[in-house]
Design a protein around this motif. Sequence first.
Motif, mmCIF file in Angstrom:
data_model
loop_
_atom_site.group_PDB
_atom_site.id
_atom_site.type_symbol
_atom_site.label_atom_id
_atom_site.label_comp_id
_atom_site.label_asym_id
_atom_site.label_seq_id
_atom_site.Cartn_x
_atom_site.Cartn_y
_atom_site.Cartn_z
ATOM 1 N N UNK A 1 0.799 -1.230 0.000
ATOM 2 C CA UNK A 1 0.000 0.000 0.000
ATOM 3 C C UNK A 1 0.833 1.283 0.000
ATOM 4 N N UNK A 2 2.056 1.203 0.512
ATOM 5 C CA UNK A 2 2.890 2.402 0.589
ATOM 6 C C UNK A 2 3.514 2.782 -0.751
ATOM 7 N N UNK A 3 3.477 1.881 -1.747
ATOM 8 C CA UNK A 3 4.108 2.200 -3.035
ATOM 9 C C UNK A 3 3.152 2.151 -4.216
ATOM 10 N N UNK A 4 1.898 1.824 -3.977
ATOM 11 C CA UNK A 4 0.942 1.701 -5.081
ATOM 12 C C UNK A 4 0.794 3.011 -5.844
ATOM 13 N N UNK A 5 0.661 4.113 -5.117
ATOM 14 C CA UNK A 5 0.449 5.404 -5.778
ATOM 15 C C UNK A 5 1.615 5.745 -6.707
ATOM 16 N N UNK A 6 2.844 5.452 -6.283
ATOM 17 C CA UNK A 6 4.006 5.765 -7.098
ATOM 18 C C UNK A 6 4.114 4.920 -8.361
ATOM 19 N N UNK A 7 3.369 3.816 -8.400
ATOM 20 C CA UNK A 7 3.394 2.936 -9.567
ATOM 21 C C UNK A 7 2.122 3.041 -10.400
ATOM 22 N N UNK A 8 1.248 3.963 -10.026
ATOM 23 C CA UNK A 8 -0.104 3.992 -10.601
ATOM 24 C C UNK A 8 -0.122 4.113 -12.122
ATOM 25 N N UNK A 9 0.828 4.858 -12.706
ATOM 26 C CA UNK A 9 0.797 5.047 -14.155
ATOM 27 C C UNK A 9 1.077 3.743 -14.917
ATOM 28 N N UNK A 10 1.630 2.741 -14.204
ATOM 29 C CA UNK A 10 1.918 1.454 -14.842
ATOM 30 C C UNK A 10 0.794 0.441 -14.594
ATOM 31 N N UNK A 11 -0.233 0.841 -13.849
ATOM 32 C CA UNK A 11 -1.383 -0.007 -13.533
ATOM 33 C C UNK A 11 -0.940 -1.385 -13.033
ATOM 34 N N UNK A 12 -0.238 -1.410 -11.893
ATOM 35 C CA UNK A 12 0.254 -2.692 -11.372
ATOM 36 C C UNK A 12 -0.888 -3.605 -10.933
ATOM 37 N N UNK A 13 -0.715 -4.898 -11.172
ATOM 38 C CA UNK A 13 -1.712 -5.898 -10.791
ATOM 39 C C UNK A 13 -1.022 -7.055 -10.073
ATOM 40 N N UNK A 14 -1.558 -7.432 -8.930
ATOM 41 C CA UNK A 14 -1.055 -8.613 -8.221
ATOM 42 C C UNK A 14 -1.586 -9.845 -8.945
ATOM 43 N N UNK A 15 -0.674 -10.723 -9.391
ATOM 44 C CA UNK A 15 -1.104 -11.856 -10.217
ATOM 45 C C UNK A 15 -1.082 -13.201 -9.493
ATOM 46 N N UNK A 16 -0.127 -13.405 -8.572
ATOM 47 C CA UNK A 16 -0.180 -14.627 -7.763
ATOM 48 C C UNK A 16 0.707 -14.489 -6.536
ATOM 49 N N UNK A 17 0.433 -15.340 -5.547
ATOM 50 C CA UNK A 17 1.215 -15.362 -4.316
ATOM 51 C C UNK A 17 2.292 -16.431 -4.419
ATOM 52 N N UNK A 18 3.496 -16.098 -3.964
ATOM 53 C CA UNK A 18 4.606 -17.049 -3.994
ATOM 54 C C UNK A 18 4.806 -17.742 -2.656
#
Length: 515
Positions: A124-141
């Motif tokens: 949550x602390x870095x989502x805003x800084x990556x927003x232009x790349x539309x990051x998506x969590x795809x799977x848990x390791x």
Amino acid sequence: MAGKRLTPFSKILIVLAIIGGVYYLLNKLRDPKVKQKINEVTSTSSSKSKDGYKDVINVGVVTWGGYAGGQYFNEGFEANTNSRFYKDYGFKVNFKVIDDFDASRDAFKNGDIDLMWATIDAFPTEVEGLSQYQPQVVFQADWSRGGDAIVARRGISKVSDLKGKKIAVAPMTPSHSFLIWLLEAGDIKTSQVKIVEVPSAIDAADAFKSGTVDAAVVWSPDDADCVSKVAGARVLESTKNATHIIADVFVSKKNFIEKNKEQLRDLYEGWMIGASELNNSDANKRKAAKILAEGLSQPEDFCYDAINNVRLATHGDNENFFGMNQNYNGVTGEDLYNKMKVKYNNLGYNTSGAKSWRLLSTRDLVSKTKSLTGANHTSEKQKEFTAASETVAKKESLSSKKVSITFRTGEYQLSDNAKQLIDVQFTPIARAFANARIRIEGNTDNVGGRSSNIALSKRRANSVAQYLISEHNMPKNRFIIVGNGPDKPIAGCERNQNDNCKAKNRRTDFELVVD
């Protein structure tokens, strides 16, 4: 017209020619260059090569054992033709070790890596800084299971002992998240300790060994190193008990996912097969340790321990993590993300720009993978607790969380308000520290007889346990029930001198006890 019959001499010449041809071919096959060419052709023809697939998927990782499932399935860190990703799905995978946090994010932004590691607790602390790349969590390791720990100097044996002490921690990292949870479990505000910010968990260990702080949040095996080098030091707590706080995931850009969905599903499937094989075989873990030792430039024993300090997530674990199993009562990715978004914001780290979990995650890779069935791919089971011995029942707790649950005079049934209070103030802690026992202590004021108050307080504590068992599916043997009656009043209210003190003493204490 009938053809001429071969003479015996002609037959002998043909046989000799065939033998000579076979001999020539066998000699050619011994040529290393010819053998390599044949292997390449055979490998290519046997793989499921698919049009539109990227030749190589680049995955950004750090020095951590939780990605072993993918690295083991890949037969190494570098893209190679021996990889099962290549043989079974027709593409190569390249793992790039980028331990510097900022460098790993830069690599994601500029396209040097297609998948980037992250932990949901700190994300949550870095989502805003990556927003232009539309990051998506795809799977848990993985879930951290001993990979993160808090070490403390002599004299600090429980969480409450941390009050006023200096604690080294890397801010807005999994280490910080772990500390936040532990302090909450011990009823301590962050303002009641002295946070010493350091660049990383490695620096935190160095600060502890230098004697400049009283405690530090570190990675394994630095925890053992700290204990061995600082006289009287101890591991106060680790993610062996705090099982559902630090979850490693992989993140990709939305446009990359849309262009490569089928290939990513194959990546996920292969990774989960690798994880399941490691979870069920020590020999496979040993093989994976060799792969990690070469790829991470670390000793093999270090890598073997690193693999054992995590729970490698299976397909079933991913179904739970993404909220796809309605019968699952544990911690989901959404639970953890939402809680930490609030926690970090309250501490002054602005997370208001962090998007909702629904917009930040995709369940497609998990939901559309149908081939991963059977016991090896099921989710992790809860820890099975045996009935607590008398020694364990009386053991000093690691932490104590006070929750004031109101009962009507002489009654022990939980009201809806009381259940809501438990759900908000304690249930998340119980889920996060899933491998620790829970001691529930009922307490009363001094109104009425002592013996009757002790009996009543025990029934009230038992009501709380029964609620957690029935509503949240927690193991019965996990609980230790104690009725203190009026014998353990709050400090400053020993005489129950006013209504306010009496109300404070009518409380329920939740304690985490480590076997």
